[in-house]
Design a protein around this motif. Structure first.
Motif, PDB file in Angstrom:
ATOM      1  N   ALA A 146     -64.686  10.195  64.881  1.00  0.00           N
ATOM      2  CA  ALA A 146     -63.526  10.223  63.991  1.00  0.00           C
ATOM      3  C   ALA A 146     -62.224   9.882  64.698  1.00  0.00           C
ATOM      4  O   ALA A 146     -61.324   9.302  64.108  1.00  0.00           O
ATOM      5  CB  ALA A 146     -63.401  11.604  63.339  1.00  0.00           C
ATOM      6  N   GLY A 150     -59.570   4.738  62.637  1.00  0.00           N
ATOM      7  CA  GLY A 150     -58.927   4.188  61.447  1.00  0.00           C
ATOM      8  C   GLY A 150     -58.182   2.908  61.726  1.00  0.00           C
ATOM      9  O   GLY A 150     -58.216   2.347  62.814  1.00  0.00           O
ATOM     10  N   ALA A 188     -59.193   5.236  58.199  1.00  0.00           N
ATOM     11  CA  ALA A 188     -60.504   5.793  57.864  1.00  0.00           C
ATOM     12  C   ALA A 188     -60.460   7.306  57.916  1.00  0.00           C
ATOM     13  O   ALA A 188     -60.003   7.894  58.887  1.00  0.00           O
ATOM     14  CB  ALA A 188     -61.547   5.264  58.843  1.00  0.00           C
ATOM     15  N   ALA A 189     -60.935   7.940  56.861  1.00  0.00           N
ATOM     16  CA  ALA A 189     -60.954   9.404  56.814  1.00  0.00           C
ATOM     17  C   ALA A 189     -62.231   9.917  57.449  1.00  0.00           C
ATOM     18  O   ALA A 189     -63.299   9.358  57.239  1.00  0.00           O
ATOM     19  CB  ALA A 189     -60.880   9.867  55.358  1.00  0.00           C
ATOM     20  N   PRO A 190     -62.157  10.962  58.248  1.00  0.00           N
ATOM     21  CA  PRO A 190     -63.364  11.496  58.874  1.00  0.00           C
ATOM     22  C   PRO A 190     -64.381  11.917  57.828  1.00  0.00           C
ATOM     23  O   PRO A 190     -64.042  12.500  56.811  1.00  0.00           O
ATOM     24  CB  PRO A 190     -62.844  12.697  59.677  1.00  0.00           C
ATOM     25  N   ALA A 196     -66.394   8.726  61.306  1.00  0.00           N
ATOM     26  CA  ALA A 196     -65.493   7.983  60.438  1.00  0.00           C
ATOM     27  C   ALA A 196     -66.077   6.610  60.212  1.00  0.00           C
ATOM     28  O   ALA A 196     -67.072   6.226  60.832  1.00  0.00           O
ATOM     29  CB  ALA A 196     -64.113   7.891  61.081  1.00  0.00           C
TER      30      ALA A 196
END
Length: 360
Positions: A146, A150, A188-190, A196
């Motif tokens: 995660a 992102g 990107a959301a975990p 992620a």
């Protein structure tokens, strides 16, 4: 008469018994027997204990720790593909393949810490964020940690603001490219388990944007001040103009003199232009009609109306509609002035065959 006395062998018998006893004792001790004179047991061999199976050595599993990064640090690139991007992590040497929105990218190299990838064209040259997945040789998805996986909103927005948008099919083309900033790719959301997803944001290719903008601005409004017009045979002259707008530079084999309005054969003849492209694979590569699924906006289409081997008409692809492995292709051109002419309709009307050139 007195009978002679029989000899007695008591001593001898006793000696013999003692000797046998001695032998029996000797054997008993030698074989480990428990009783004097008992028969000796057969020797036995100890059975070695079965070796315990070796514990399997668990191989390290690859994991990604970073976002997709282009050379400028953003997870952004043109819809036409060809952007070199990287990801970093642990034990990545086993990464074998990658997809962008389901389309296969190319793994250029994979080391323990870094994977270098070339992006494929976006589906139907659509803009916006797509999911990116890496796979090992067994086809197993490589997990993404995660932390840092992102996409930077500011980086995506900055990259988008520097490119031109492609006019929507069927819309009036602006006289100059319109600068727009596409919606940035969200971070990107975990997901559950601390992982992620990777994303990559497709934006318009400024070269293709400039080319199609020119084509849609001049398909029926000839730019005669700059390029003149070849009566009844202006299709390659027009196609060449769009390639100059795309960024191609003229050379000895493909040129136009704006002062004298003189041009090379490849600038104005479909057959000569095809020969020029065949000699310059760094500019374009050939595609057959069976490879329509590889054709993209900005590519070149050529028709041989009579199947003679000579090319008779040339245009620029302005729209591609894909369904599975098939594609419907539309093009812009001069002589028969059009902005979105169907390739299939042209074949029905003119007969012959069609081929394409994938422009780089």
């Amino acid at each position: 008469m007195e009978k002679p006395a029989r000899p007695r062998h008591v001593v001898l018998a006793g000696s013999a018994a003692a000797a046998c006893a001695a032998v029996a004792i000797s054997v008993g001790f030698a074989t480990g027997g428990s009783a004097i004179g008992a028969s000796a047991p057969s020797p036995t061999r100890a059975v070695p204990a079965a070796a315990a199976p070796a514990a399997p050595v668990e191989q390290p599993k690859p994991v990604v720790h970073s976002s997709i990064s282009a050379p400028d640090g953003a997870s952004v690139g043109p819809v036409t593909g060809g952007t070199t991007v990287t990801v970093s992590g642990d034990d990545l040497a086993g990464v074998a393949s990658v997809t962008f929105g389901g389309n296969a990218g190319a793994v250029v190299s994979a080391t323990e810490s870094t994977v270098t990838i070339t992006t494929p064209p976006a589906t139907d040259l659509g803009t916006g964020p797509v999911a990116v997945e890496l796979f090992d040789a067994a086809g197993t998805t490589v997990p993404v940690n995660a932390a840092g996986a992102g996409v930077s909103d500011s980086a995506a927005a900055a990259a988008g603001s520097a490119v031109a948008s492609v006019p929507a099919p069927g819309s009036a083309a602006p006289s100059a490219p319109v600068r727009t900033a596409p919606a940035p790719s969200p971070a990107a959301a975990p997901a559950a388990g601390g992982t992620a997803s990777l994303t990559f944001n497709y934006v318009p290719d400024p070269r293709v944007t400039a080319q199609t903008t020119y084509a849609l601005a001049h398909w029926d409004d000839y730019n005669t001040d700059d390029y003149g017009s070849i009566g009844g045979n202006d299709c390659v002259n027009f196609t060449s103009q769009t390639l100059v707008a795309r960024g191609w530079t003229m050379d000895a084999g493909w040129s136009f003199d704006t002062d004298s309005l003189k041009y090379s054969p490849a600038w104005a003849s479909s057959t000569a232009f095809a020969a020029y492209l065949a000699a310059h694979p760094e500019r374009a590569t050939p595609l057959t009609d069976k490879q329509r699924n590889l054709v993209k906006v900005g590519d070149i289409v050529q028709f041989d109306w009579d199947d003679s081997g000579d090319e008779d008409h040339t245009g620029i692809v302005t729209r591609v509609e894909k369904s599975g492995q098939t594609a419907r292709i539309y093009y812009a051109g001069h002589t028969s002035n059009t902005d979105y002419q169907s390739v299939d309709e042209s074949l029905r009307n003119g007969g012959g065959t069609v081929s394409f050139w994938s422009v780089k």
